[in-house]
Design a protein around this motif. Structure first.
Motif, PDB file in Angstrom:
ATOM      1  N   MET A  67      -9.780   3.655  -0.649  1.00 33.27           N
ATOM      2  CA  MET A  67      -8.649   3.540   0.294  1.00 33.27           C
ATOM      3  C   MET A  67      -8.725   2.247   1.090  1.00 33.27           C
ATOM      4  O   MET A  67      -9.815   1.706   1.313  1.00 33.27           O
ATOM      5  CB  MET A  67      -8.656   4.730   1.277  1.00 33.27           C
ATOM      6  CG  MET A  67      -7.756   5.861   0.841  1.00 33.27           C
ATOM      7  SD  MET A  67      -7.876   7.276   1.953  1.00 33.27           S
ATOM      8  CE  MET A  67      -6.635   6.861   3.159  1.00 33.27           C
ATOM      9  N   GLU A  68      -7.571   1.778   1.526  1.00 26.08           N
ATOM     10  CA  GLU A  68      -7.519   0.535   2.295  1.00 26.08           C
ATOM     11  C   GLU A  68      -8.170   0.721   3.661  1.00 26.08           C
ATOM     12  O   GLU A  68      -8.082   1.811   4.247  1.00 26.08           O
ATOM     13  CB  GLU A  68      -6.059   0.153   2.509  1.00 26.08           C
ATOM     14  CG  GLU A  68      -5.298  -0.022   1.223  1.00 26.08           C
ATOM     15  CD  GLU A  68      -4.368  -1.208   1.281  1.00 26.08           C
ATOM     16  OE1 GLU A  68      -3.609  -1.290   2.265  1.00 26.08           O
ATOM     17  OE2 GLU A  68      -4.434  -2.045   0.370  1.00 26.08           O
TER      18      GLU A  68
ATOM     19  N   ARG B 285      -3.068   3.898   1.511  1.00 27.92           N
ATOM     20  CA  ARG B 285      -3.315   3.749   2.961  1.00 27.92           C
ATOM     21  C   ARG B 285      -3.235   5.103   3.662  1.00 27.92           C
ATOM     22  O   ARG B 285      -3.758   5.278   4.751  1.00 27.92           O
ATOM     23  CB  ARG B 285      -2.324   2.776   3.613  1.00 27.92           C
ATOM     24  CG  ARG B 285      -0.912   3.274   3.601  1.00 27.92           C
ATOM     25  CD  ARG B 285       0.101   2.449   4.359  1.00 27.92           C
ATOM     26  NE  ARG B 285       1.430   2.924   4.022  1.00 27.92           N
ATOM     27  CZ  ARG B 285       1.983   3.998   4.562  1.00 27.92           C
ATOM     28  NH1 ARG B 285       1.377   4.663   5.498  1.00 27.92           N
ATOM     29  NH2 ARG B 285       3.168   4.417   4.158  1.00 27.92           N
ATOM     30  N   LEU B 286      -2.557   6.072   3.004  1.00 33.12           N
ATOM     31  CA  LEU B 286      -2.396   7.398   3.608  1.00 33.12           C
ATOM     32  C   LEU B 286      -2.495   8.481   2.533  1.00 33.12           C
ATOM     33  O   LEU B 286      -1.772   8.442   1.534  1.00 33.12           O
ATOM     34  CB  LEU B 286      -1.031   7.487   4.301  1.00 33.12           C
ATOM     35  CG  LEU B 286      -0.591   8.873   4.783  1.00 33.12           C
ATOM     36  CD1 LEU B 286      -1.562   9.445   5.812  1.00 33.12           C
ATOM     37  CD2 LEU B 286       0.823   8.799   5.387  1.00 33.12           C
TER      38      LEU B 286
ATOM     39  N   ILE C  48     -11.614   4.434   8.343  1.00 36.28           N
ATOM     40  CA  ILE C  48     -10.492   5.337   8.018  1.00 36.28           C
ATOM     41  C   ILE C  48     -10.453   6.465   9.032  1.00 36.28           C
ATOM     42  O   ILE C  48     -11.497   6.977   9.448  1.00 36.28           O
ATOM     43  CB  ILE C  48     -10.675   5.916   6.588  1.00 36.28           C
ATOM     44  CG1 ILE C  48     -10.482   4.787   5.565  1.00 36.28           C
ATOM     45  CG2 ILE C  48      -9.710   7.059   6.309  1.00 36.28           C
ATOM     46  CD1 ILE C  48     -10.886   5.152   4.168  1.00 36.28           C
TER      47      ILE C  48
ATOM     48  N   SER D 180       0.835  -1.206   0.000  1.00 36.81           N
ATOM     49  CA  SER D 180       0.000   0.000   0.000  1.00 36.81           C
ATOM     50  C   SER D 180       0.871   1.258   0.000  1.00 36.81           C
ATOM     51  O   SER D 180       2.028   1.227   0.394  1.00 36.81           O
ATOM     52  CB  SER D 180      -0.926   0.005   1.207  1.00 36.81           C
ATOM     53  OG  SER D 180      -0.175  -0.040   2.381  1.00 36.81           O
TER      54      SER D 180
ATOM     55  N   GLY E 284      -6.913   2.898   6.755  1.00 40.21           N
ATOM     56  CA  GLY E 284      -6.191   4.021   6.157  1.00 40.21           C
ATOM     57  C   GLY E 284      -6.380   5.311   6.942  1.00 40.21           C
ATOM     58  O   GLY E 284      -7.121   5.370   7.929  1.00 40.21           O
TER      59      GLY E 284
END
Ligand code: NAD
Length: 235
Positions: free
Chosen positions: A118-119, A74-75, A163, A2, A122
């Protein structure tokens, strides 16, 4: 693996963020300026996994360009920002609009575009400023940075627990912007900082890395982290 997406990656703070986050995994460095290509190339030479995208985040094509390049995010670090300072009565409409478009509009658009894919686990970190509390001559800037705090708070409620969303409010940081301040005024400003010095881009990059790492800051969301050497709510 990621990845992290950093906007304003060619700027004083963005460069430090890209370098720091590259230690943790792949980074997509985004900026309007072509200098972002050099930021990525230098880090690739050092063995890091960093790619660059040139994009104007105030335009739909710019947002699309980032979405197309972003992979398993992830960010997201919303760092791109501009100033167009003037007192209220001298504030030109175009300067008001320009600051709101980058500092707030682009944060909203890019976050909206990336968050759905997004993961899980995240994190969104948006760079506000201590100036959100109000700064002389920075009417539009203070307003935009205050809005980033509101956006972050609302986002954190909507996205939890999947998230996290936090903001960082840097104080006076050693960047070209600070170097342009006349010595006498700068000395006075530093004198008002309890820690007795300006912050460094690395101080901010480290805070971003911490807020972006769910293992270390996983219970922190909807927060505004003031990284300002102790100068927070006082003037
Ligand atoms: N430097 C400080 O002391 C300080 C203090 C508080 C907050 N901040 C905030 O930190 C962030 C970074 O500041 P900095 O000092 O590195 O500024 P900087 O001017 O060095 O970097 C900002 C970057 O954003 C990019 N950018 C501007 N408009 C864009 C757009 N439409 N699309 C894509 N990229 C765009 C610029 O090309 C530039 O590389 C900003 O949001 C700023 O408001 C900075």
């Amino acid at each position: 693996m990621s990845s992290a997406v950093v906007t304003g990656a060619a700027g004083g703070l963005g460069r430090a963020m890209v370098r720091r986050l590259a230690e943790d995994g792949p980074v997509l460095a985004v900026d309007l300026s072509e200098a972002v290509e050099d930021v990525a190339a230098d880090l690739v030479d050092e063995g890091f996994d960093v790619r660059a995208v040139r994009a104007d985040l105030t335009q739909p094509e710019g947002i699309t360009a980032v979405v197309l390049e972003a992979d398993r995010v992830r960010l997201l670090v919303n760092n791109a920002g501009i100033t167009r300072d003037a007192r209220l009565v001298k504030m030109e409409r175009q300067h008001f609009d320009a600051v709101l478009a980058v500092n707030l509009g682009a944060v909203f658009e890019l976050t909206s575009a990336l968050v759905p894919s997004m993961e899980d686990g995240g994190s969104v970190v948006s760079i506000s400023s201590r100036a959100y509390l109000g700064n002389f001559g920075q009417f539009n800037y203070a307003m935009s940075k205050g809005a980033v705090v509101g956006l972050t708070r609302a986002l954190s409620l909507q996205l939890a627990p999947r998230i996290r969303a936090n903001a960082i409010a840097p104080g006076l940081i050693e960047t070209p912007m600070a170097q342009a301040i006349p010595d006498e005024i700068l000395e006075r400003m530093i004198g008002a900082i309890p820690m007795g010095r300006m912050g460094t881009p690395d101080d901010i990059a480290e805070a971003v890395a911490w807020l972006g790492d769910g293992e270390r800051s996983g219970y922190v969301t909807g927060h505004v982290l003031v990284v300002g050497g102790g100068r927070s709510l006082s003037r």
